[in-house]
Write a protein that holds these residues in place. Structure first.
Motif, PDB file in Angstrom:
ATOM      1  N   LYS A   1       9.198 -43.674  -1.254  1.00 29.30           N
ATOM      2  CA  LYS A   1      10.635 -42.615  -1.735  1.00 29.30           C
ATOM      3  C   LYS A   1      11.161 -43.226  -2.666  1.00 29.30           C
ATOM      4  CE  LYS A   1      11.472 -41.642   2.729  1.00 29.30           C
ATOM      5  NZ  LYS A   1      12.005 -41.416   4.308  1.00 29.30           N
ATOM      6  N   ALA A   2      11.471 -44.658  -2.655  1.00 31.64           N
ATOM      7  CA  ALA A   2      12.196 -45.826  -3.881  1.00 31.64           C
ATOM      8  C   ALA A   2      11.725 -45.718  -5.037  1.00 31.64           C
ATOM      9  CB  ALA A   2      12.531 -46.853  -2.894  1.00 31.64           C
ATOM     10  N   PHE A   3      10.656 -45.381  -4.871  1.00 35.00           N
ATOM     11  CA  PHE A   3       9.994 -45.202  -6.727  1.00 35.00           C
ATOM     12  C   PHE A   3      10.407 -43.656  -6.868  1.00 35.00           C
ATOM     13  CE2 PHE A   3       7.208 -48.691  -5.024  1.00 35.00           C
ATOM     14  CZ  PHE A   3       7.160 -49.549  -6.420  1.00 35.00           C
ATOM     15  N   ARG A   4      10.128 -42.826  -6.184  1.00 37.58           N
ATOM     16  CA  ARG A   4      10.550 -41.554  -6.448  1.00 37.58           C
ATOM     17  C   ARG A   4      11.801 -41.160  -6.943  1.00 37.58           C
ATOM     18  NH1 ARG A   4       8.505 -35.968  -4.369  1.00 37.58           N
ATOM     19  NH2 ARG A   4      10.239 -34.376  -4.969  1.00 37.58           N
ATOM     20  N   LEU A   5      12.489 -41.567  -6.321  1.00 36.72           N
ATOM     21  CA  LEU A   5      14.611 -42.102  -6.600  1.00 36.72           C
ATOM     22  C   LEU A   5      14.729 -42.153  -7.851  1.00 36.72           C
ATOM     23  CD1 LEU A   5      17.569 -41.382  -5.456  1.00 36.72           C
ATOM     24  CD2 LEU A   5      16.481 -43.310  -3.813  1.00 36.72           C
ATOM     25  N   ALA A   6      13.966 -43.783  -7.881  1.00 34.79           N
ATOM     26  CA  ALA A   6      14.686 -44.426  -8.836  1.00 34.79           C
ATOM     27  C   ALA A   6      13.893 -43.854 -10.126  1.00 34.79           C
ATOM     28  CB  ALA A   6      14.106 -45.814  -9.061  1.00 34.79           C
ATOM     29  N   GLU A   7      12.866 -43.416 -10.526  1.00 35.09           N
ATOM     30  CA  GLU A   7      12.541 -42.783 -11.711  1.00 35.09           C
ATOM     31  C   GLU A   7      13.129 -40.878 -11.653  1.00 35.09           C
ATOM     32  OE1 GLU A   7       8.172 -42.470 -10.651  1.00 35.09           O
ATOM     33  OE2 GLU A   7       8.428 -45.362 -10.460  1.00 35.09           O
ATOM     34  N   THR A   8      13.379 -40.800 -10.711  1.00 34.07           N
ATOM     35  CA  THR A   8      14.620 -39.273 -10.923  1.00 34.07           C
ATOM     36  C   THR A   8      15.484 -39.148 -11.409  1.00 34.07           C
ATOM     37  OG1 THR A   8      13.223 -38.706  -8.999  1.00 34.07           O
ATOM     38  CG2 THR A   8      15.273 -37.362  -9.751  1.00 34.07           C
ATOM     39  N   VAL A   9      16.391 -40.749 -10.721  1.00 34.85           N
ATOM     40  CA  VAL A   9      18.093 -40.770 -11.379  1.00 34.85           C
ATOM     41  C   VAL A   9      17.696 -41.650 -12.592  1.00 34.85           C
ATOM     42  CG1 VAL A   9      19.148 -39.572  -9.367  1.00 34.85           C
ATOM     43  CG2 VAL A   9      18.846 -42.131  -9.626  1.00 34.85           C
ATOM     44  N   SER A  10      16.732 -42.612 -12.764  1.00 36.42           N
ATOM     45  CA  SER A  10      16.856 -43.295 -13.668  1.00 36.42           C
ATOM     46  C   SER A  10      17.849 -44.690 -13.753  1.00 36.42           C
ATOM     47  CB  SER A  10      16.732 -42.679 -15.525  1.00 36.42           C
ATOM     48  OG  SER A  10      15.875 -44.106 -15.938  1.00 36.42           O
ATOM     49  N   ILE A  11      17.834 -45.020 -11.922  1.00 37.27           N
ATOM     50  CA  ILE A  11      18.536 -45.784 -11.540  1.00 37.27           C
ATOM     51  C   ILE A  11      17.763 -46.560 -10.048  1.00 37.27           C
ATOM     52  CG2 ILE A  11      20.563 -46.781 -10.062  1.00 37.27           C
ATOM     53  CD1 ILE A  11      21.854 -44.027 -10.924  1.00 37.27           C
ATOM     54  N   PRO A  12      17.414 -48.870 -10.765  1.00 37.24           N
ATOM     55  CA  PRO A  12      16.790 -49.149 -10.023  1.00 37.24           C
ATOM     56  C   PRO A  12      17.375 -49.069  -8.368  1.00 37.24           C
ATOM     57  CG  PRO A  12      17.999 -50.728 -11.154  1.00 37.24           C
ATOM     58  CD  PRO A  12      18.849 -48.970 -11.563  1.00 37.24           C
ATOM     59  N   VAL A  13      16.408 -49.627  -7.921  1.00 37.15           N
ATOM     60  CA  VAL A  13      16.718 -49.040  -6.097  1.00 37.15           C
ATOM     61  C   VAL A  13      16.008 -50.822  -5.387  1.00 37.15           C
ATOM     62  CG1 VAL A  13      16.042 -47.790  -3.961  1.00 37.15           C
ATOM     63  CG2 VAL A  13      16.138 -47.168  -6.288  1.00 37.15           C
ATOM     64  N   MET A  14      17.075 -50.903  -4.859  1.00 39.69           N
ATOM     65  CA  MET A  14      16.759 -52.172  -4.113  1.00 39.69           C
ATOM     66  C   MET A  14      16.485 -51.679  -1.941  1.00 39.69           C
ATOM     67  SD  MET A  14      20.068 -55.252  -3.861  1.00 39.69           S
ATOM     68  CE  MET A  14      20.105 -55.506  -5.726  1.00 39.69           C
ATOM     69  N   VAL A  15      14.789 -52.263  -2.041  1.00 42.16           N
ATOM     70  CA  VAL A  15      14.956 -51.478  -0.428  1.00 42.16           C
ATOM     71  C   VAL A  15      15.193 -52.648   0.695  1.00 42.16           C
ATOM     72  CG1 VAL A  15      12.900 -51.375   1.479  1.00 42.16           C
ATOM     73  CG2 VAL A  15      13.217 -49.832  -0.812  1.00 42.16           C
ATOM     74  N   CYS A  16      16.230 -52.886   1.279  1.00 44.53           N
ATOM     75  CA  CYS A  16      16.609 -54.277   1.968  1.00 44.53           C
ATOM     76  C   CYS A  16      15.941 -54.413   3.047  1.00 44.53           C
ATOM     77  CB  CYS A  16      17.864 -54.219   1.466  1.00 44.53           C
ATOM     78  SG  CYS A  16      19.071 -54.051   0.106  1.00 44.53           S
ATOM     79  N   TYR A  17      15.510 -55.525   3.802  1.00 45.09           N
ATOM     80  CA  TYR A  17      15.365 -55.319   4.680  1.00 45.09           C
ATOM     81  C   TYR A  17      14.721 -57.264   5.570  1.00 45.09           C
ATOM     82  CZ  TYR A  17      10.093 -56.427   3.143  1.00 45.09           C
ATOM     83  OH  TYR A  17       9.009 -56.900   2.551  1.00 45.09           O
ATOM     84  N   ASP A  18      15.712 -57.061   7.134  1.00 43.87           N
ATOM     85  CA  ASP A  18      15.916 -58.702   7.483  1.00 43.87           C
ATOM     86  C   ASP A  18      14.742 -59.130   7.752  1.00 43.87           C
ATOM     87  OD1 ASP A  18      18.410 -57.713   8.355  1.00 43.87           O
ATOM     88  OD2 ASP A  18      17.606 -56.390   9.778  1.00 43.87           O
ATOM     89  N   GLY A  19      14.892 -60.211   7.201  1.00 41.25           N
ATOM     90  CA  GLY A  19      14.230 -61.642   7.260  1.00 41.25           C
ATOM     91  C   GLY A  19      13.841 -61.779   7.926  1.00 41.25           C
TER      92      GLY A  19
END
Lengths: 107, 301, 187, 397
Positions: free
Chosen positions: D147-165
């Motif tokens: 989903k992040a790729f579609r979101l980033a490319e729709t609004v042209s803003i980079p997306v960080m997907v954060c998950y616990d180490g």
């Protein structure tokens, strides 16, 4: 996909002259070509063009009688310095402007 | 060889850089850039870190160049160029040339890590370093390539204590496809070396000695003259390195026939940045040049 | 809820394959219909040879707690010498199970209030033609014998899948042999 | 297809399904297995992409910036000090409006060195202009990366997907791998408005004046502040866009429905515990017990942290008596980061719940169930008003 109509503003410059304005106003001295000494002008044959080659601003034309675009020439004097026949003289800009003003007034 | 020799007459009159840009009057970089673009042509993409070139290429929204360019952060030039190359590869536009163009600070200091890695990876692009021997864009501070004894705005009285890094040598030690040194005073030599570099696959590096009237303390009209003096005195050598072999090229190769070269003092004394050099220091510089050229002459026999 | 979760803590040495063994059991449990599977390797800087532990939690429903197990129902030890270095039964529930690879016998051990399952996995793995020190497949057989969590046949299939290209049949055989030779006792 | 793998592998499979074209990789624990997996997928021919092994995180994001500007879908991942080392590039990518996706596998930052989990790394980058999404389990990792790729490319803003180490990155859990063909229909081909192109040359990210300036045709173009204002505006726009994208994803894959915040037993609850990442799932077990004891209490898991969803936060929390924020990062010298943001969001409400703050689990400090239980219960029973400091749980252990 752009149903939300993002404008997406960025700094994206398009090519055009005069980013720094009419840089001819930077000049203290103006290059003046003596066509009697200039090799291509004298020979009426494409030759030399070192002034054209070295000009940092690309304001000298590669013609049989090279022209200097004074609107943008910054007056560095490299053309005068490097001309093998010393055909270019750097003349004080204010003096020339003053002379030109007088000519214009006469007309 | 029946190859046509490039000269001012047959060099294309087409300009890819607009007049009225922000380069200082008499800028050595400006001439180089103008002639360099003629060699590269339109099917190129530039990657440029902060430098005089950033300013010269124009302030938003006007670009002084007709070549697409990505401005990037100071340390990341070679890495960003690698990314551009990778994208062109996946988009099957491999003929488009990728050119990173940075200053000496951006290359020898902050940018050397990413450049070193890009060469080690065997990236396919051309990296051009115009070396005006200090951080000129920020007002003449010493860089890794600033020569010993140079007065800069942060070596203001005694001059730089340390010797300069030999950056092309450092790059050549990585064994890229091609390394060349050039001088802004010899734009056609630069033109020819670009033509050669872009005909080769892999990582190519061109280092250019680039006079800067304001940083070097010379009259604007002298930037070509002073560049020629550095080459002719044998101080700054023009050469190529291919397959680990260094060969003097262009104007420098012609110096091999000369018994004696013009004294370097002439070059040093014309520039106010060297005013702190003592006669003793100048003699030492001359001695180094003499030893170096003695070595070159022995190599060619 | 917590009571429905089976917690297994694995002890081995870095490089011995405790994590791989736990992974095989996790996959087999998943294939057997358990929905909640969480396999938590010990966190941090594992180094070859040093003692490591891994937690495996198995439940019919989704598990929310991803922390390493403090109170295991079962402790699996891949190398009996670890008993001298680590208190492997720390937190083991009363009446809990200890699964041990050891050349020694049941009666050689004195634990309190636990069940002990033991087999000489090191010995029998060389018997089936495995390289010395490959014990992570065999220990699964001991576990399968001691607790009715996942069927041995499913586990054997899982072992073969995991060890593709690395003597899969011998590894499965090692587990089956260990299953047969496991000694069980309560103490 | 259901698989049981680590969270890092879940992320790598998401990147693969998104048909990422350029991957930049530099090792840092606990992110490393993610980019290792991608190298394996690329070498095996399962993903057709350029894999660039850079010499630093600064260069990793530089490669992505170059690639995205030149027209390719690019990805990288990092953790902790790696993220901090690329911080300059993080800001740059947002200012250049590049639609990048980056996984941040959350880890505490040095000094002193720690390799274990907390959220200080990505929280410290919250003001960079990226969209930040925090996910709670492996299923959310793989779905959110796509989903992040579609979101980033729709609004042209980079997306960080954060998950616990470790908690998520190294833990193996079952998850469903979406069908490749369906992902292809969900995610259109990469596009960037200002792609570097010799046929229509543009000079990107040039020096920009503090004021508007005419272009070559005399049309006024924005100054720096206007460009930054536009980023802020379009970050706000990305909230409903993300909701729409999630709805589209749910229609195809049947999962999702709460991309901004997910609420557990919050309906009619007197108290709500707010948290991010896998901790929010863990708190569900505690909340279950407290509900059995008669407390009406729920959990609000904050997924979208930047842009901060004020309206959704108000709607979720304003009717509660109290909000208890438990988090693994803070704004040093001030208070818990999420806590401060939640309080600020609630400020306009006429009737505000009390708000308590707990800092927990920094640098992997063990989070004991009893600690969570005691803290939450205490907050529910003391019912003090707004607090301005955060209480630290689990110190000196």
């Amino acid at each position: 996909m752009d149903d939300k109509k993002c404008i997406i503003m960025t700094s994206n410059s398009k090519s055009g002259p005069g980013d720094a304005g009419r840089t001819g106003s930077w000049r203290v001295e103006r290059p003046v070509i003596d066509l009697k000494k200039c090799t291509p002008a004298k020979r009426q044959k494409a030759s030399c063009y070192l002034c054209w080659l070295y000009c940092p601003d690309g304001v000298i034309s590669k013609e049989l009688e090279p022209q200097i675009n004074l609107e943008y020439c910054k007056g560095c004097g490299i053309c005068a310095q490097e001309c093998p026949t010393s055909a270019i003289e750097m003349v004080e800009e204010t003096r020339l402007i003053e002379e030109e003003r007088k000519i214009n007034e006469k007309n | 060889m029946n190859k046509q020799v490039t000269n001012p007459v047959n060099l294309t009159a087409e300009e890819f850089m607009h007049p009225g840009n922000r380069a200082c009057s008499g800028c050595g970089l400006s001439t180089l850039y103008r002639i360099g673009l003629k060699a590269l042509g339109r099917d190129s993409i530039f990657v440029v870190p902060p430098s005089c070139l950033t300013v010269m290429q124009g302030l938003y929204p006007i670009a002084a160049t007709q070549i697409p360019c990505l401005n990037v952060t100071f340390a990341s030039t070679a890495a960003a160029a690698s990314g551009v190359r990778a994208a062109l590869k996946v988009r099957k536009k491999e003929n488009t040339k990728v050119v990173a163009w940075a200053g000496d600070g951006g290359t020898s200091d902050i940018g050397i890590q990413s450049l070193s890695a890009a060469i080690e990876r065997g990236e396919d692009f051309l990296y051009i370093c115009y070396d005006n021997e200090a951080y000129m864009n920020t007002g003449v501070q010493r860089s890794g390539t600033t020569p010993q004894g140079t007065i800069t705005t942060n070596t203001p009285i005694k001059g730089k204590i340390q010797k300069n890094k030999d950056l092309p040598k450092i790059i050549a030690a990585h064994n890229p496809t091609y390394v060349a040194t050039c001088s802004a005073a010899y734009p056609l030599d630069f033109y020819n070396k670009i033509i050669k570099a872009i005909s080769l696959k892999g990582m190519k590096y061109i280092h250019i000695h680039t006079p800067c009237p304001s940083g070097w303390g010379i009259a604007e009209r002298l930037s070509i003259t002073v560049g020629k003096m550095a080459v002719n005195a044998g101080l700054y050598d023009l050469y190529e390195v291919e397959n680990g072999k260094k060969t003097l090229s262009g104007p420098s190769s012609k110096l091999l026939q000369k018994k004696e070269l013009p004294r370097v003092a002439e070059y040093l004394k014309i520039q106010s940045r060297f005013r702190a050099l003592s006669e003793q220091q100048i003699a030492e510089i001359q001695a180094e040049i003499d030893t170096k050229w003695e070595g070159y002459r022995q190599e060619v026999g | 809820m917590s009571s429905e979760i089976t917690r297994i803590r694995w002890h081995g040495r870095g490089g011995q394959g405790a994590i791989t063994a736990a992974k095989i059991v996790a996959k087999a449990a998943f294939d057997s219909g358990y929905e909640g599977i969480v396999m938590v390797p010990s966190f941090g800087t594992e180094r070859r040879g040093a003692p490591v532990s891994t937690s495996l939690k198995i439940s019919k429903t989704k598990i929310n707690d991803l922390s390493p197990t403090e109170n295991p129902d079962i402790v699996v030890v891949l190398d009996h010498l670890i008993l001298d270095e680590v208190d492997v039964t720390a937190g083991l529930k009363e009446g809990g199970l200890l699964v041990l690879n050891s050349p020694r016998k049941l009666e050689d051990y004195q634990f309190k209030n636990i069940k002990l399952a033991i087999a000489d996995v090191t010995g029998l793995s060389s018997e089936v033609g495995l390289k010395k020190g490959i014990v992570n497949s065999g220990i699964i057989g001991v576990l399968a014998k001691a607790v009715d969590l996942v069927k041995m046949s499913v586990l054997a299939k899982g072992i073969e899948a995991e060890f593709v290209g690395k003597k899969p049949e011998e590894n499965a055989k090692s587990a089956l042999l260990a299953y047969e030779r496991t000694e069980m006792g309560e103490m | 297809m259901k698989r049981i793998e680590s969270g890092n592998v879940a992320a790598a499979l998401g990147v693969k399904l998104a048909k990422t074209q350029v991957v930049a990789a530099y090792p840092i624990t606990p992110q490393t297995p993610l980019t290792e997996k991608l190298s394996e997928l690329i070498e095996a021919g399962e993903l057709e992409a350029e894999y660039i092994t850079v010499e630093s995180e600064h260069s990793a994001l530089a490669v992505c910036i170059g690639a995205a500007s030149a027209g390719a879908r690019a990805f990288t991942a990092t953790s902790a000090n790696g993220l901090l080392y690329m911080s300059e590039q993080v800001h740059w990518a947002a200012g250049a409006r590049l639609p990048l996706v980056m996984c941040v596998v959350n880890r505490g930052v040095g000094a002193p060195w720690t390799v274990w989990n907390d959220h200080q790394d990505s929280i410290s980058q919250r003001d960079a202009g990226w969209i930040q999404i925090y996910v709670n389990d492996h299923q959310e990792i793989i779905d959110t990366v796509i989903k992040a790729f579609r979101l980033a490319e729709t609004v042209s803003i980079p997306v960080m997907v954060c998950y616990d180490g470790y908690y998520l990155s190294h833990t193996h859990m079952p998850f469903d791998v979406p069908d490749e063909n369906k992902v292809d229909t969900f995610l259109p081909a990469y596009s960037y408005k200002h792609t570097l192109n010799p046929e229509s040359p543009e000079n990107l990210n040039t020096v920009t004046m503090p004021f508007a300036r005419p272009d070559r045709d005399g049309v006024n173009k924005p100054g720096y502040m206007d460009i930054r204002h536009n980023l802020q505006q379009e970050l706000r726009t990305s909230i409903p866009v993300f909701e729409e994208i999630d709805t589209a994803y749910k229609a195809i894959f049947g999962r999702g429905g709460s991309p901004i915040l997910s609420a557990y037993k919050c309906e009619g609850a007197d108290f709500i515990v707010a948290a991010m990442g896998s901790l929010s799932n863990r708190i569900k077990d505690i909340v279950d017990e407290l509900n059995l004891e008669g407390l009406k209490i729920g959990v609000l898991s904050v997924h979208l942290y930047r842009p901060f969803p004020q309206a959704q936060i108000i709607a979720a929390l304003q009717d509660a008596k109290g909000v208890i924020v438990i988090e693994k990062a803070l704004s040093y010298g001030n208070q818990g980061a999420l806590f401060g943001d939640i309080k600020a969001a609630l400020y306009p409400c006429i009737k505000r719940p009390f708000a308590h703050s707990y800092i927990i689990g920094l640098g992997g400090r063990e989070i004991k169930k009893a600690d969570l239980y005691d803290a939450i219960k205490e907050s529910c029973t003391t019912s003090e008003t707004f607090e301005d400091t955060s209480r630290w749980i689990g110190l000196n252990r």
